[in-house]
Design a protein around this motif. Structure first.
Motif, short mmCIF file in Angstrom:
data_model
loop_
_atom_site.label_atom_id
_atom_site.label_comp_id
_atom_site.label_asym_id
_atom_site.label_seq_id
_atom_site.Cartn_x
_atom_site.Cartn_y
_atom_site.Cartn_z
N VAL A 35 0.83 -1.21 0.00
CA VAL A 35 0.00 0.00 0.00
C VAL A 35 0.86 1.26 0.00
O VAL A 35 1.95 1.29 0.59
CB VAL A 35 -0.96 0.02 1.22
N TYR A 36 0.35 2.28 -0.69
CA TYR A 36 0.97 3.59 -0.73
C TYR A 36 -0.13 4.65 -0.72
O TYR A 36 -1.28 4.38 -1.09
CB TYR A 36 1.86 3.77 -1.97
N GLY A 37 0.25 5.85 -0.29
CA GLY A 37 -0.68 6.97 -0.31
C GLY A 37 -0.87 7.53 -1.70
O GLY A 37 -0.17 7.15 -2.66
N GLN A 103 0.75 -2.98 -6.37
CA GLN A 103 0.51 -1.93 -5.40
C GLN A 103 -0.99 -1.58 -5.34
O GLN A 103 -1.72 -1.78 -6.31
CB GLN A 103 1.30 -0.65 -5.75
N ALA A 104 -1.39 -1.03 -4.20
CA ALA A 104 -2.75 -0.51 -4.01
C ALA A 104 -2.62 0.89 -3.43
O ALA A 104 -1.88 1.11 -2.46
CB ALA A 104 -3.56 -1.40 -3.09
N ILE A 105 -3.32 1.85 -4.04
CA ILE A 105 -3.30 3.24 -3.59
C ILE A 105 -4.52 3.46 -2.70
O ILE A 105 -5.66 3.30 -3.14
CB ILE A 105 -3.30 4.21 -4.78
N LEU A 106 -4.27 3.85 -1.45
CA LEU A 106 -5.34 4.03 -0.47
C LEU A 106 -5.44 5.50 -0.05
O LEU A 106 -4.42 6.21 -0.03
CB LEU A 106 -5.09 3.18 0.77
N PRO A 107 -6.63 5.96 0.33
CA PRO A 107 -6.75 7.30 0.93
C PRO A 107 -5.98 7.36 2.24
O PRO A 107 -5.80 6.36 2.93
CB PRO A 107 -8.26 7.46 1.14
N GLN A 108 -5.56 8.56 2.60
CA GLN A 108 -4.75 8.73 3.80
C GLN A 108 -5.53 8.32 5.05
O GLN A 108 -4.98 7.71 5.97
CB GLN A 108 -4.29 10.19 3.92
N TRP A 109 -6.84 8.66 5.11
CA TRP A 109 -7.62 8.33 6.30
C TRP A 109 -7.78 6.82 6.45
O TRP A 109 -7.84 6.30 7.57
CB TRP A 109 -9.00 8.98 6.25
N MET A 110 -7.84 6.11 5.32
CA MET A 110 -8.00 4.65 5.37
C MET A 110 -6.73 3.98 5.87
O MET A 110 -6.79 2.97 6.61
CB MET A 110 -8.39 4.14 3.97
N MET A 111 -5.58 4.52 5.48
CA MET A 111 -4.32 3.97 5.99
C MET A 111 -4.20 4.20 7.50
O MET A 111 -3.72 3.32 8.22
CB MET A 111 -3.15 4.61 5.24
N GLN A 113 -6.75 4.47 9.52
CA GLN A 113 -7.75 3.61 10.15
C GLN A 113 -7.23 2.18 10.30
O GLN A 113 -7.52 1.52 11.31
CB GLN A 113 -9.03 3.63 9.30
N LEU A 114 -6.47 1.72 9.33
CA LEU A 114 -5.94 0.36 9.37
C LEU A 114 -4.59 0.28 10.07
O LEU A 114 -4.08 -0.83 10.29
CB LEU A 114 -5.81 -0.19 7.95
N GLY A 115 -4.01 1.45 10.42
CA GLY A 115 -2.69 1.44 11.05
C GLY A 115 -1.59 1.08 10.09
O GLY A 115 -0.62 0.42 10.49
N LEU A 116 -1.68 1.53 8.84
CA LEU A 116 -0.70 1.21 7.81
C LEU A 116 0.15 2.42 7.50
O LEU A 116 -0.28 3.57 7.64
CB LEU A 116 -1.39 0.73 6.53
N THR A 117 1.37 2.17 7.05
CA THR A 117 2.26 3.20 6.52
C THR A 117 2.68 2.80 5.12
O THR A 117 2.46 1.67 4.68
CB THR A 117 3.49 3.39 7.42
N ASP A 118 3.27 3.74 4.40
CA ASP A 118 3.70 3.45 3.03
C ASP A 118 4.70 2.31 3.02
O ASP A 118 5.70 2.31 3.75
CB ASP A 118 4.32 4.70 2.40
N GLY A 119 4.41 1.30 2.16
CA GLY A 119 5.28 0.13 2.04
C GLY A 119 4.78 -1.08 2.79
O GLY A 119 5.32 -2.19 2.60
N ASP A 120 3.75 -0.93 3.64
CA ASP A 120 3.17 -2.08 4.32
C ASP A 120 2.28 -2.87 3.35
O ASP A 120 1.97 -2.42 2.24
CB ASP A 120 2.34 -1.63 5.53
N THR A 121 1.86 -4.04 3.80
CA THR A 121 1.02 -4.90 2.96
C THR A 121 -0.40 -4.94 3.53
O THR A 121 -0.61 -4.82 4.75
CB THR A 121 1.58 -6.33 2.89
N VAL A 122 -1.38 -5.10 2.65
CA VAL A 122 -2.78 -5.18 3.03
C VAL A 122 -3.44 -6.30 2.24
O VAL A 122 -3.11 -6.55 1.07
CB VAL A 122 -3.50 -3.84 2.78
N ARG A 123 -4.35 -6.97 2.86
CA ARG A 123 -5.10 -8.05 2.22
C ARG A 123 -6.40 -7.49 1.66
O ARG A 123 -7.17 -6.85 2.39
CB ARG A 123 -5.39 -9.16 3.22
#
Length: 351
Positions: A35-37, A103-111, A113-123
């Motif tokens: 994931v990335y912003g 890669q998956a581009i996520l909104p900043q608020w969603m990252m 909410q999930l506790g993610l930072t740029d370079g992390d993985t999401v299912r």
């Protein structure tokens, strides 16, 4: 040739394991992406970044679209995002299939909410959620109170979202500033779809809002005391009372007389206040003494609701009193003077 045949057999076994039928695979979409912003999207403009960050939809690569079409996923495409290490979940829709591969581009608020930072993985999994019937949002700023029509405002802003998940903190843009809303409750499930549905929207009190205490009127009806009777006395009686500041003497009382019987000329008659040109104070006092006294107000203790009585006092306007005074003076001038009337007398006696 032998290796080629073995490879084809493995591919057929893999396809059979996916239960291919009619040229389409049947199953759920389930992939893991880095994931990335929105700022990491190639050739992204400020308008595109704002569209992604103020919405509830993500960007996936083109390969994801190919697999989704083969899996025959229902529309609208909704996904469940899971941060596996933290076990935090939310739901979203898809905006475009233009993200880089893997890669998956996520909104900043969603990252956040999930506790993610740029370079992390999401299912990312395909999901089916029910249509929303009720949603309760809590504004996180007192600026929400400045919105003229909040329901119309959210009706436009929520079109950028595909799903609402309980306890999500979603941002909206209003007059150049960010207003965040906490999803307090949604029905009929913890995650609902808000695409093409009628939602009963409710608001909670904004964060930091303190309701002002209401002033309660006393239940006991206390009647004010009646004004003193002196407030309703006539002008003549008021001047004659003890409250008069000017003290006059009765010595040599009366008015001046001329030997020819004519009255002393006076200016125009007026009952104006002191300091203005008008009739003499004696003429004004004569008219004022003729004014009737207004009776004092009597409180009606037996008043019943629904009936109001208006008392009209018999009084005359100042202009009417001035006119009557002028007519009275004119009549007095037209009558002959009775001063020095009688027969002549001499010291020697009558003639």
């Amino acid at each position: 040739m032998l290796q080629t045949r073995k490879h084809e057999q493995k591919m057929q076994a893999w396809l059979q394991g996916l239960n291919m039928g009619g040229g389409h695979m049947r199953g759920n979409y389930d992939q893991t992406f880095v994931v990335y912003g929105a700022v990491f999207l190639p050739n992204a403009t400020q308008t595109k970044i704002t569209e992604i960050n103020y919405g509830g939809k993500i960007l996936l690569p083109t390969s994801a679209l190919d697999l989704l079409l083969r899996l025959n996923i229902e529309y609208p495409m909704l996904f469940k995002l899971t941060n596996m290490p933290a076990q935090r979940v939310t739901h979203c829709g898809v905006l475009e299939f233009s993200a880089p591969e893997g890669q998956a581009i996520l909104p900043q608020w969603m990252m956040q909410q999930l506790g993610l930072t740029d370079g992390d993985t999401v299912r990312v999994e395909s999901a089916t959620v029910p249509k929303a019937t009720f949603a309760k949002l809590k504004p996180m700023s007192l600026e929400f109170l400045n919105i003229t029509n909040p329901r119309a405002f959210l009706e436009v802003e929520l079109r950028k979202y595909a799903c609402l998940t309980k306890n999500d903190l979603i941002p909206t843009s209003y007059a150049g500033q960010t207003l965040e809303f906490l999803v307090v409750d949604v029905k009929p499930a913890n995650s609902v779809c808000i695409i093409e549905c009628d939602v009963n929207l409710d608001f909670d009190a904004p964060e930091g809002y303190v309701e002002q205490p209401r002033s309660v009127a006393p239940s006991v009806n206390v009647k004010p005391p009646a004004p003193p009777a002196s407030a309703f006395l006539g002008a003549g009686q008021a001047t004659a009372g003890t409250g008069s500041t000017a003290t006059t003497t009765s010595v040599f009382g009366g008015a001046g007389r001329r030997l020819d019987g004519k009255k002393k000329p006076t200016s125009s008659v007026s009952l104006c206040s002191e300091g203005t040109t008008g009739a003499s104070t004696s003429d004004a006092a004569a008219v004022a003494n003729d004014l009737p006294a207004i009776p004092p107000v009597v409180v009606n203790e037996d008043y019943k609701a629904g009936r109001v009585s208006f008392i009209r006092y018999d009084y005359k306007r100042v202009d009417v009193l001035e006119k009557e005074l002028r007519e009275r003076e004119a009549n007095q001038k037209s009558q002959p003077s009775k001063l020095f009337q009688g027969s002549n007398r001499t010291l020697r006696g009558a003639r």
